[in-house]
Design a protein around this motif. Sequence first.
Motif, PDB file in Angstrom:
ATOM      1  N   MET A 124       0.844  -1.199   0.000  1.00 45.54           N
ATOM      2  CA  MET A 124       0.000   0.000   0.000  1.00 45.54           C
ATOM      3  C   MET A 124       0.879   1.250   0.000  1.00 45.54           C
ATOM      4  SD  MET A 124      -3.342  -0.722   0.094  1.00 45.54           S
ATOM      5  CE  MET A 124      -4.243   0.549   0.981  1.00 45.54           C
ATOM      6  N   PRO A 125       0.623   2.208  -0.885  1.00 43.69           N
ATOM      7  CA  PRO A 125       1.413   3.447  -0.866  1.00 43.69           C
ATOM      8  C   PRO A 125       1.318   4.132   0.495  1.00 43.69           C
ATOM      9  CG  PRO A 125       0.026   3.330  -2.831  1.00 43.69           C
ATOM     10  CD  PRO A 125      -0.408   2.210  -1.944  1.00 43.69           C
ATOM     11  N   MET A 126       2.455   4.622   0.982  1.00 46.75           N
ATOM     12  CA  MET A 126       2.470   5.241   2.307  1.00 46.75           C
ATOM     13  C   MET A 126       1.523   6.430   2.392  1.00 46.75           C
ATOM     14  SD  MET A 126       6.373   5.091   3.766  1.00 46.75           S
ATOM     15  CE  MET A 126       7.083   5.956   2.371  1.00 46.75           C
ATOM     16  N   GLU A 127       1.427   7.204   1.294  1.00 45.14           N
ATOM     17  CA  GLU A 127       0.546   8.367   1.315  1.00 45.14           C
ATOM     18  C   GLU A 127      -0.906   7.938   1.536  1.00 45.14           C
ATOM     19  OE1 GLU A 127       4.169   9.184  -1.105  1.00 45.14           O
ATOM     20  OE2 GLU A 127       2.665   7.601  -1.061  1.00 45.14           O
ATOM     21  N   GLU A 128      -1.310   6.841   0.912  1.00 44.89           N
ATOM     22  CA  GLU A 128      -2.674   6.355   1.100  1.00 44.89           C
ATOM     23  C   GLU A 128      -2.884   5.840   2.518  1.00 44.89           C
ATOM     24  OE1 GLU A 128      -4.172   4.998  -3.352  1.00 44.89           O
ATOM     25  OE2 GLU A 128      -4.000   3.513  -1.758  1.00 44.89           O
ATOM     26  N   VAL A 129      -1.900   5.121   3.046  1.00 46.05           N
ATOM     27  CA  VAL A 129      -2.034   4.593   4.405  1.00 46.05           C
ATOM     28  C   VAL A 129      -2.183   5.734   5.402  1.00 46.05           C
ATOM     29  CG1 VAL A 129      -0.906   3.280   6.241  1.00 46.05           C
ATOM     30  CG2 VAL A 129      -0.802   2.463   3.884  1.00 46.05           C
ATOM     31  N   TYR A 130      -1.360   6.773   5.259  1.00 46.64           N
ATOM     32  CA  TYR A 130      -1.450   7.912   6.171  1.00 46.64           C
ATOM     33  C   TYR A 130      -2.832   8.560   6.085  1.00 46.64           C
ATOM     34  CZ  TYR A 130       3.639   7.687   6.731  1.00 46.64           C
ATOM     35  OH  TYR A 130       4.916   7.283   7.015  1.00 46.64           O
ATOM     36  N   GLU A 131      -3.347   8.733   4.867  1.00 46.05           N
ATOM     37  CA  GLU A 131      -4.659   9.358   4.728  1.00 46.05           C
ATOM     38  C   GLU A 131      -5.752   8.466   5.299  1.00 46.05           C
ATOM     39  OE1 GLU A 131      -7.698  11.625   1.703  1.00 46.05           O
ATOM     40  OE2 GLU A 131      -5.719  11.009   0.956  1.00 46.05           O
TER      41      GLU A 131
END
Length: 299
Positions: free
Chosen positions: A226-233
Amino acid sequence: MNIRYYFFILFLIPLLVSCDPSTTNLDMKGMFSGQSPRVNQRFADSEIWNAEHGYPIVHSASDVYRVYIASDSHIDTTRTNLLDFVHSYRSDAACPLAIHLGDHINAQNHWQFMYETYTMVRPVAGKVDTLLTVAGNHDLYFEQWTEYLRYFHTSTYYFEVQTPSGIRDLYVMLDTGDGQLGTDQMAWLRRVLAWADKESFRHRIICSHTNLFYREGLRLTMTSTMPMEEVYELISLFTTHHVDMFWSGHRHVAEQLEMNGVVYIVAPALMDTDSNAGYLIATIGDTISLETIPAATIL
């Protein structure tokens, strides 16, 4: 390039295309020539079905009910554990729905064999139940998205469970089969959660094939897919919008983690050859409790 590197690459490819390398069943042509459409196109396909058929409403006969949760059945030539799962939820009068979190099949040409399993057992007298699903990575390999749609129609949607006293529980189903939500599905999720804030839901539960975290010793580690940016969001959205739980599969290892008041569940694999095969039963009431049920037979 040294010939040893060519052999290394040929050895590595099968490991990369399966979430569990020991279960790899490869279509060599498919590995090189054709994935299913990427996530934004799959989301558009799902939205066509949603627009024509609406979002499901499941009715429970009681304010307290049970949800049976399976993942990673990887149906190939046997279906012992999946049949046990189907028999169990169709025999439970307190279960109005079952959820499969993806990787229904292992490779090509097993969709009909898998789907027939759900028709082999009739519900107990007077019982109505519903199966809700999302797509996993194995369901997308080798251009199999069209097969998924043939049997299950949509992989991004939400549904409600409604009880006799007017209680409503919200379940949001996400397509993370290739390890990402994509821009369009993420925007849709924001809208759904913002809408949910204006409604009177008792619980909010998110379902996905791909997990967000796993435990590495005492440390929480983000899944590599999972892309980190998506996980953070997603973490921010779930906290802001009071999500209770995130149910996922993919890892073949059962886990329960908590962050900012949100419980993240990874279901065990249901595949016949997994030595720890099983499924989950969630009891949904004022609180949510989970029980792991070992599969009946390990081949």
